[in-house]
Write an enzyme that holds these catalytic residues in place. Structure first.
Site, short mmCIF file in Angstrom:
data_model
loop_
_atom_site.label_atom_id
_atom_site.label_comp_id
_atom_site.label_asym_id
_atom_site.label_seq_id
_atom_site.Cartn_x
_atom_site.Cartn_y
_atom_site.Cartn_z
N GLY A 6 13.86 -66.78 88.72
CA GLY A 6 13.20 -67.41 87.59
C GLY A 6 12.82 -68.85 87.87
CB SER A 7 12.40 -71.69 85.56
OG SER A 7 11.43 -71.05 84.76
CB THR A 8 16.55 -71.78 89.58
OG1 THR A 8 16.46 -70.42 90.05
CG2 THR A 8 17.40 -71.83 88.32
CG PHE A 9 11.42 -69.86 93.68
CD1 PHE A 9 12.17 -69.56 94.81
CD2 PHE A 9 10.04 -70.03 93.82
CE1 PHE A 9 11.56 -69.44 96.06
CE2 PHE A 9 9.43 -69.90 95.06
CZ PHE A 9 10.19 -69.62 96.19
CE LYS A 10 8.88 -72.47 86.19
NZ LYS A 10 8.94 -72.71 84.72
#
Length: 498
Positions: free
Chosen positions: A215-219
């Protein structure tokens, strides 16, 4: 008469030579195959005829051996078995070994040649030495904080020392007691059957063997790629991104859960977690740039060992632009272990240098003399140092005034990134709550801990589960435990030196 005696003697000599040749054949040339024959129990009996060495946490054993008085004499025991099972694994007289019990079996069982007094001693004598010990890098307080935080919910926690790569916590939930499958009785068989048939998969090490959409942790990876490639030169400048944004070559509109994402800067996109900005940046970086960036953090590497094997985290290498957009925000086919996402946070915290994660500090013989020591080594330069500085600031803003406020620790500098990963057909599965973070105590020059938490909260409503709400408090408690342990150790050292 003498002639017959000579013939008889010659015949006996031939028989003696044949006997010696056959004995040599059996003892020298066929010894290994006979040793490995399943019908030969001598090796198994010898293996369990002495206590197994111990696995240590903070210098104290979390394993032991019990004298059963039976043919397989010593049976493995565990202290706080469910707490440390993701670290130790199991050592079963029936089902073999796993995790550290498997990776360091030679030291623990006494069969490692490094324990022998002389080279080739074990081969010549066909004996084994007393079992040695394996000292881990685990911080007991951090391990307990992670275990308590998950409270039996499905999920995992991995914590690292960014400067050394030492694994400070490795927790998987729900867990199990390895002692239940150590022996040979019917209770062992029943426990094994129950554990392997349980829907919650308690024997699955979710911290290193299970991959999830991050999810957004990959951003954070996408932001690093955008900065390193020069796609973004001003983190506070506008990105000219509409909200919603139509995925390239499609009519699909990508929405934002957050507000204020219209033409948001990279810094604001990290702080409030804008899907549109980060997906568009991933496309602008391009497939090759994103693949290269992800691999610098450890994605697509099937060879990571800690020393147990770690499942490969995935970032696809063949995608169209719309798929790349989704992959850049941790969706589509992008998957990661919790340890992998702790590595992402650790690289940011350590100025862009990613240290190789490791779980074993050193191995010793029965007297405590060091047999081997695991030194810290660089895994890869994950990003430019200047990029790491910018990401530290952005992650800090996300905790101070963004989606990660639940990770705040009074008097401590904390950086973090939330994530809520959809999954299942049509994204109808229960979302996974993620949080990655790092923390630096006031008197330290560099962060002392990096953490990744994932929670599979099957009991929560979709609207209630979020990285900030479900995972951030766990990360906060783990970081606080590590910093307090480091502070206590420094205080004790100062007291001792005085």
């Amino acid at each position: 008469m003498t002639r017959y005696i000579r013939r008889a003697a010659a015949f006996c000599l031939v028989l003696l030579v044949a006997l010696l040749v056959n004995s040599a054949r059996v003892q020298v040339f066929e010894a290994d195959s006979l040793d490995d024959n399943p019908a030969n129990r001598r090796g198994t009996i010898e293996r369990y005829d002495q206590p197994r060495g111990d696995i240590l946490v903070g210098g104290r054993p979390v394993t032991g051996s019990r004298d059963t008085g039976e043919q397989l004499r010593y049976e493995r025991t565990y202290k706080d078995g469910p707490l440390y099972a993701p670290v130790t694994g199991y050592a079963s007289q029936v089902y073999g070994t796993s995790l550290l019990e498997h990776a360091e079996d030679g030291i623990l069982s006494g069969t490692d040649p490094m324990l022998a007094p002389l080279p080739l001693w074990n081969d010549l004598t066909r004996s084994q030495q007393p079992g040695g010990d394996v000292a881990t890098t685990i911080d007991a307080a951090a391990q307990r904080a992670a275990y308590r935080g998950l409270a039996g919910r499905r999920g995992a926690v991995a914590a690292l020392n960014p400067a050394t790569g030492e694994i400070l916590a490795l927790v998987s939930s729900p867990s199990y007691d390895p002692a239940a499958i150590s022996g040979t009785d019917s209770a062992t068989t029943s426990a094994w059957t129950h554990l392997n048939g349980a829907a919650s998969q308690p024997m699955l090490n979710r911290a290193i063997r299970q991959t999830y959409p991050p999810g957004s942790t990959f951003k954070i990876v996408t932001a690093a790629a955008a900065l390193d490639s020069g796609t973004v030169t001003d983190v506070d400048g506008p990105t000219h991104t509409p909200s919603p944004w139509v995925l390239p070559d499609t009519s699909t509109r990508l929405e934002n859960e957050a507000t204020g994402c219209e033409d948001a800067s990279l810094a604001d996109a990290i702080r409030v977690s804008c899907n549109t900005v980060m997906a568009k940046l991933g496309v602008e970086v391009g497939l090759n740039g994103m693949v290269s960036a992800a691999r610098k953090f450890g994605f697509d590497d099937a060879g990571i060992r800690i020393p147990s094997s770690v499942s490969r985290s995935n970032f696809d290498t063949d995608m169209d632009r719309s798929q790349l957009a989704l992959s850049s925000i941790g969706q589509f086919n992008t998957t990661a272990t919790p340890l992998q996402m702790a590595m992402v946070s650790a690289a940011v915290a350590n100025g862009g240098i990613l240290m190789a994660p490791h779980l074993v500090e050193r191995t010793t013989d029965e007297h405590g003399a060091t047999v081997a020591q695991t030194g810290s080594k660089e895994y890869k330069q994950a990003m430019n140092p200047a990029t790491a500085v910018e990401l530290q600031r952005m992650m800090q803003d996300a905790v101070e005034d963004g989606t990660g406020t639940n990770a705040q620790i009074p008097g401590v500098t904390v950086g973090g990134k939330t994530g809520t990963a959809q999954h299942g057909v049509g994204n109808k599965g229960i979302p996974y709550a993620w949080f990655i973070s790092w923390a630096r105590s006031p008197d330290a020059g560099v962060p002392g801990v990096a953490v990744a938490v994932v929670v599979e909260d099957a009991s929560a409503d979709r609207a209630d589960i979020s990285g900030g709400g479900s995972a951030a408090p766990i990360a906060r408690d783990v970081m606080e435990a590590v910093l307090n342990s480091a502070g206590n150790s420094a205080g004790n050292s100062a007291d001792n030196s005085g």
